[in-house]
Motif scaffolding. Sequence first.
Motif, short mmCIF file in Angstrom:
data_model
loop_
_atom_site.label_atom_id
_atom_site.label_comp_id
_atom_site.label_asym_id
_atom_site.label_seq_id
_atom_site.Cartn_x
_atom_site.Cartn_y
_atom_site.Cartn_z
N ARG A 33 -6.12 -9.02 -4.69
CA ARG A 33 -6.94 -8.50 -3.58
C ARG A 33 -7.91 -9.57 -3.10
N ASN A 34 -8.48 -9.31 -1.95
CA ASN A 34 -9.45 -10.22 -1.38
C ASN A 34 -10.57 -10.51 -2.38
N ARG A 43 -11.80 -16.26 0.70
CA ARG A 43 -11.48 -14.87 1.04
C ARG A 43 -11.09 -14.77 2.50
N MET A 44 -10.22 -13.81 2.79
CA MET A 44 -9.82 -13.52 4.16
C MET A 44 -10.87 -12.61 4.79
N ASP A 48 -12.92 -6.15 0.62
CA ASP A 48 -12.58 -6.67 -0.71
C ASP A 48 -11.29 -6.05 -1.23
N LEU A 52 -4.12 -9.45 -0.63
CA LEU A 52 -3.76 -10.79 -0.18
C LEU A 52 -2.32 -11.12 -0.52
#
Length: 140
Positions: A33-34, A43-44, A48, A52
């Motif tokens: 995950r983020n 991070r994207m 959160d 990803l």
Amino acid sequence: MEPTIYLTFNGTCLEAMRHYEKTLGGEITGIFRNSDAPTPESRMQGSDDMVLNMSMRLGNAVVMASDAPEAWYARPQGFSVSLSPASVDEFDRLFAALAEDAQAVMMPPSETFWAERFTMFTDRFGTPWMLNFEGNKAMT
């Protein structure tokens, strides 16, 4: 070398892949995950909980997926995930589960000149599918 299907979702990755895992008998083998990114810079843009990258083992194949940031997301087109169920009963089970609340059914389940039963649809998550049961029309 074997191809890997990589699906992209607009915030529904985890829900979609859990549904596919249950329906197709797969096994989720990893979820990132983020919030798992090591630094804020890596991070994207998004929550959160945004996925990803994740992977699911499906027989000898791997299906991978992620959520795309809203600005990057594009509706899937130009391909379908194609499955060949071993029986009419399995075809019907898969269609019922995958096409529930479908965005579109382009071709309802029907007989074709190449298969006892065939269908094309886009599921509620936006994934395009084809199911093909050749049955007694199988090419030998």
